[in-house]
Design a protein around this motif. Structure first.
Motif, PDB file in Angstrom:
ATOM      1  N   TRP A 235      70.238  15.209  24.047  1.00 56.18           N
ATOM      2  CA  TRP A 235      68.965  14.583  23.695  1.00 56.18           C
ATOM      3  C   TRP A 235      68.574  14.850  22.249  1.00 56.18           C
ATOM      4  CZ3 TRP A 235      65.413  18.032  22.073  1.00 56.18           C
ATOM      5  CH2 TRP A 235      65.365  19.304  22.639  1.00 56.18           C
ATOM      6  N   SER A 236      69.016  15.976  21.685  1.00 55.22           N
ATOM      7  CA  SER A 236      68.659  16.247  20.287  1.00 55.22           C
ATOM      8  C   SER A 236      69.343  15.257  19.343  1.00 55.22           C
ATOM      9  CB  SER A 236      69.013  17.685  19.911  1.00 55.22           C
ATOM     10  OG  SER A 236      70.413  17.905  19.993  1.00 55.22           O
ATOM     11  N   ILE A 237      70.605  14.936  19.598  1.00 56.72           N
ATOM     12  CA  ILE A 237      71.298  13.990  18.720  1.00 56.72           C
ATOM     13  C   ILE A 237      70.814  12.568  18.957  1.00 56.72           C
ATOM     14  CG2 ILE A 237      73.555  12.978  18.221  1.00 56.72           C
ATOM     15  CD1 ILE A 237      74.786  15.686  18.385  1.00 56.72           C
ATOM     16  N   VAL A 238      70.474  12.227  20.194  1.00 56.16           N
ATOM     17  CA  VAL A 238      69.918  10.896  20.442  1.00 56.16           C
ATOM     18  C   VAL A 238      68.571  10.747  19.736  1.00 56.16           C
ATOM     19  CG1 VAL A 238      68.989   9.379  22.220  1.00 56.16           C
ATOM     20  CG2 VAL A 238      71.178  10.512  22.582  1.00 56.16           C
ATOM     21  N   LEU A 239      67.725  11.780  19.782  1.00 52.07           N
ATOM     22  CA  LEU A 239      66.465  11.727  19.040  1.00 52.07           C
ATOM     23  C   LEU A 239      66.723  11.604  17.539  1.00 52.07           C
ATOM     24  CD1 LEU A 239      64.197  14.370  20.839  1.00 52.07           C
ATOM     25  CD2 LEU A 239      63.902  11.888  20.789  1.00 52.07           C
ATOM     26  N   GLN A 240      67.699  12.355  17.048  1.00 53.74           N
ATOM     27  CA  GLN A 240      68.055  12.258  15.638  1.00 53.74           C
ATOM     28  C   GLN A 240      68.407  10.823  15.267  1.00 53.74           C
ATOM     29  OE1 GLN A 240      71.890  13.815  14.918  1.00 53.74           O
ATOM     30  NE2 GLN A 240      71.785  13.718  12.685  1.00 53.74           N
ATOM     31  N   PHE A 241      69.261  10.195  16.077  1.00 53.13           N
ATOM     32  CA  PHE A 241      69.710   8.855  15.742  1.00 53.13           C
ATOM     33  C   PHE A 241      68.675   7.778  16.023  1.00 53.13           C
ATOM     34  CE2 PHE A 241      73.806  10.508  14.815  1.00 53.13           C
ATOM     35  CZ  PHE A 241      74.388   9.548  14.019  1.00 53.13           C
ATOM     36  N   ALA A 242      67.681   8.078  16.824  1.00 52.42           N
ATOM     37  CA  ALA A 242      66.588   7.128  16.977  1.00 52.42           C
ATOM     38  C   ALA A 242      65.947   6.859  15.621  1.00 52.42           C
ATOM     39  CB  ALA A 242      65.556   7.671  17.962  1.00 52.42           C
ATOM     40  N   VAL A 243      65.808   7.910  14.809  1.00 48.32           N
ATOM     41  CA  VAL A 243      65.223   7.770  13.474  1.00 48.32           C
ATOM     42  C   VAL A 243      66.289   7.353  12.458  1.00 48.32           C
ATOM     43  CG1 VAL A 243      63.972   8.945  11.631  1.00 48.32           C
ATOM     44  CG2 VAL A 243      63.429   9.440  14.018  1.00 48.32           C
ATOM     45  N   VAL A 244      67.468   7.984  12.518  1.00 44.02           N
ATOM     46  CA  VAL A 244      68.520   7.678  11.541  1.00 44.02           C
ATOM     47  C   VAL A 244      68.893   6.200  11.602  1.00 44.02           C
ATOM     48  CG1 VAL A 244      70.946   8.063  10.956  1.00 44.02           C
ATOM     49  CG2 VAL A 244      69.447  10.011  11.422  1.00 44.02           C
ATOM     50  N   PRO A 306      76.172  12.152   4.897  1.00 44.98           N
ATOM     51  CA  PRO A 306      76.430  11.071   3.931  1.00 44.98           C
ATOM     52  C   PRO A 306      75.729   9.755   4.257  1.00 44.98           C
ATOM     53  CG  PRO A 306      78.462  12.248   4.428  1.00 44.98           C
ATOM     54  CD  PRO A 306      77.437  12.733   5.406  1.00 44.98           C
ATOM     55  N   LEU A 307      75.199   9.597   5.469  1.00 42.31           N
ATOM     56  CA  LEU A 307      74.463   8.371   5.762  1.00 42.31           C
ATOM     57  C   LEU A 307      73.202   8.250   4.917  1.00 42.31           C
ATOM     58  CD1 LEU A 307      76.428   8.423   8.209  1.00 42.31           C
ATOM     59  CD2 LEU A 307      74.567   7.501   9.578  1.00 42.31           C
ATOM     60  N   ALA A 308      72.790   9.347   4.274  1.00 43.45           N
ATOM     61  CA  ALA A 308      71.645   9.296   3.364  1.00 43.45           C
ATOM     62  C   ALA A 308      72.016   8.691   2.012  1.00 43.45           C
ATOM     63  CB  ALA A 308      71.089  10.705   3.163  1.00 43.45           C
ATOM     64  N   LEU A 309      73.302   8.585   1.696  1.00 45.73           N
ATOM     65  CA  LEU A 309      73.723   8.148   0.368  1.00 45.73           C
ATOM     66  C   LEU A 309      73.432   6.676   0.065  1.00 45.73           C
ATOM     67  CD1 LEU A 309      77.125  10.053   0.040  1.00 45.73           C
ATOM     68  CD2 LEU A 309      74.920  10.631  -0.989  1.00 45.73           C
ATOM     69  N   ILE A 396      66.925  11.353   6.917  1.00 46.35           N
ATOM     70  CA  ILE A 396      68.275  11.548   7.457  1.00 46.35           C
ATOM     71  C   ILE A 396      68.737  12.981   7.234  1.00 46.35           C
ATOM     72  CG2 ILE A 396      70.692  10.868   7.208  1.00 46.35           C
ATOM     73  CD1 ILE A 396      69.667   8.042   6.463  1.00 46.35           C
ATOM     74  N   VAL A 397      68.538  13.495   6.020  1.00 51.70           N
ATOM     75  CA  VAL A 397      68.979  14.851   5.707  1.00 51.70           C
ATOM     76  C   VAL A 397      68.213  15.879   6.540  1.00 51.70           C
ATOM     77  CG1 VAL A 397      69.042  16.609   3.897  1.00 51.70           C
ATOM     78  CG2 VAL A 397      69.753  14.265   3.383  1.00 51.70           C
ATOM     79  N   LEU A 398      66.899  15.743   6.616  1.00 52.07           N
ATOM     80  CA  LEU A 398      66.084  16.716   7.337  1.00 52.07           C
ATOM     81  C   LEU A 398      66.404  16.736   8.831  1.00 52.07           C
ATOM     82  CD1 LEU A 398      62.631  16.203   5.562  1.00 52.07           C
ATOM     83  CD2 LEU A 398      64.156  18.180   5.371  1.00 52.07           C
ATOM     84  N   LEU A 399      66.533  15.560   9.430  1.00 47.63           N
ATOM     85  CA  LEU A 399      66.809  15.497  10.870  1.00 47.63           C
ATOM     86  C   LEU A 399      68.217  16.016  11.184  1.00 47.63           C
ATOM     87  CD1 LEU A 399      65.159  12.082  11.720  1.00 47.63           C
ATOM     88  CD2 LEU A 399      64.495  14.304  12.638  1.00 47.63           C
ATOM     89  N   THR A 400      69.176  15.728  10.331  1.00 47.71           N
ATOM     90  CA  THR A 400      70.533  16.217  10.566  1.00 47.71           C
ATOM     91  C   THR A 400      70.585  17.735  10.438  1.00 47.71           C
ATOM     92  OG1 THR A 400      71.402  14.127   9.708  1.00 47.71           O
ATOM     93  CG2 THR A 400      72.938  15.971   9.860  1.00 47.71           C
TER      94      THR A 400
END
Length: 455
Positions: A235-244, A306-309, A396-400
């Motif tokens: 659930w933590s990575i799914v929450l991360q990717f909800a925003v990413v 790197p998705l922040a780039l 992206i950086v903060l959530l990752t």
């Protein structure tokens, strides 16, 4: 007259054979995915041009896109529960049939001339509904079609085939639209769904254990939620990717074309950047066919940074060449994460719950995208385009970084089939048992893996 060398015995060539892990189901699923992606990528562009050619504007294009997204979000959980209750291949074939009919009707309306906006919205909604039922069933079926030891390689090849077909499909769709109009591109997509559904009808589910009767749809959804919520890494990575996924979509769908128009000289450089991203995904899939990181989630999550780039590159902005290089690197990293995530889910989630867990994953991954794209314009007006893009990168950086504080994410390790496999009855000849997925009976909180949130 033949020379002695020519008339002598020849070494017989061995027929090209697929790898032992690429069984019948896996081969059919991959072939069907290639056919579907060849049609669907061009159809997305064709739908937008159909709206514009009928007299609509950008707002109308957005309405048709929203009409597809809303039912996709609404029906995902039901689709996941249904796919774990019924034979998954039947759900997939039924969904393909619905998509075939909706796209064929869309094509007929466009070819007949001047389709109405509400008609296009209804047909787009039917397409989104079909995808809501297809997605979880497809992911569950794919994961049950390969053994644990070769799962990463199989998922990498599958994703490479899909991305390659998507690149070719976008080019084919653009050529069809330019030469014959959007109606024929939609007709090709309908035909692709017909062919893909026919291939999926031949999937063999005899090796899948019969589902035990449950307590109904609500009980199935609750059981899937417990499976999802009980795993912090999941659930933590799914929450991360909800925003990413949301901010990446806003940057690429809204800000990217604007930066290309205002700073880079037109749409060409942005098209080159998107093509570079597609090439990067193919390169990343090739890499993951050879690289098997031991700490799956750690390797995958590090590749999210790197998705922040791209957002940062648009904020600068970089030159066309620099932006293309950044997008290529991002594509590679997306695939490293995607294959690692899929391998983790395959390893950790019980086969009979895969589709429900995938549905929660999908819902988290796409649920915030419409909101983010809708807020991109107001955010630019309020803060400016540059600060809005830097804000995307910062999120992206903060959530990752936050996800890396979860112990399960850092410690989850790949298990070999020999270490995790328990003795089991031999399967029927030619079949791969669903239990060949590595699934230990008991596990510490850090012993789990994921499935791709991006696609």
């Amino acid at each position: 007259m033949n020379s002695p060398a020519a008339s002598g015995p020849r070494t017989a060539r061995r027929p090209v054979r697929r790898p032992a892990w690429a069984g019948r189901n896996y081969t059919l699923l991959t072939a069907a995915a290639v056919v579907t992606n060849l049609g669907s990528q061009g159809a997305l562009v064709a739908a937008a041009f159909a709206v514009l050619e009928s007299g609509g504007d950008a707002g109308d294009v957005g309405l048709v896109a929203a009409a597809r997204t809303v039912p996709l979000v609404l029906f995902l959980l039901i689709g996941g529960a249904l796919a774990d209750r019924l034979p998954r291949h039947r759900v997939m074939v039924a969904a393909n049939a619905l998509n075939c009919v909706s796209q064929a009707s869309f094509a007929a309306l466009v070819l007949a001339g001047e389709p109405r906006l509400w008609q296009m919205m209804v047909l787009a909604g039917l397409g989104g509904t079909g995808h809501a039922f297809f997605g979880p069933a497809s992911e569950g079926m794919l994961m049950s079609s390969v053994g644990g030891e070769h799962a990463g390689r199989a998922f990498a090849l599958y994703r490479m085939a899909m991305h390659g077909a998507g690149i070719g499909g976008a080019a084919l769709g653009g050529a069809l639209i330019a030469a014959f109009g959007p109606g024929w591109a939609l007709a090709v997509d309908a035909a692709a769904f017909l062919v893909a559904g026919s291939l999926r009808a031949f999937l063999d589910v005899s090796h899948v254990p019969a589902r035990e009767p449950g307590g109904g749809m609500i009980a199935d959804l609750r059981e899937g939620w417990r499976e999802f919520a009980g795993r912090p890494w999941l659930w933590s990575i799914v929450l991360q990717f909800a925003v990413v996924n949301a901010v990446v979509s806003a940057a690429e769908a809204v800000y990217g074309p604007l930066v290309a128009r205002d700073e880079l000289g037109g749409p060409g450089p942005w098209g080159l950047a998107l093509a570079a991203f597609g090439a990067g995904t193919v390169g990343g899939a090739l890499l993951m066919m050879r690289w098997r990181p031991r700490r799956l989630l750690l390797a995958g999550t590090l590749c999210v940074f790197p998705l922040a780039l791209p957002s940062a590159g648009l904020a600068v902005p970089l030159s066309a060449g620099g932006l293309a290089a950044v997008m290529f690197l991002t594509g590679v990293c997306v695939e490293v994460f995607g294959v690692s995530w899929m391998t983790a889910l395959h390893q950790e989630i019980p086969e009979e719950k895969l589709s429900r867990v995938s549905a929660y994953d999908w819902l988290g991954s796409i649920g915030m995208i419409p909101l983010a794209t809708a807020l991109a314009g107001p955010a630019e007006s309020a803060f400016g385009r540059g600060p809005a893009l830097w804000g995307c990168s910062a999120l992206i950086v903060l959530l990752t970084a936050a996800v890396l504080t979860v112990p399960d994410v850092r410690r989850l390790t790949r298990r070999t089939e020999k270490a995790a496999e328990a003795p089991a009855p031999a399967p029927p000849a030619g079949e791969t048992p669903a239990g060949a997925r590595v699934r230990p009976a008991e596990r510490s909180p850090d012993g789990r893996e994921l499935s791709p949130s991006g696609d």
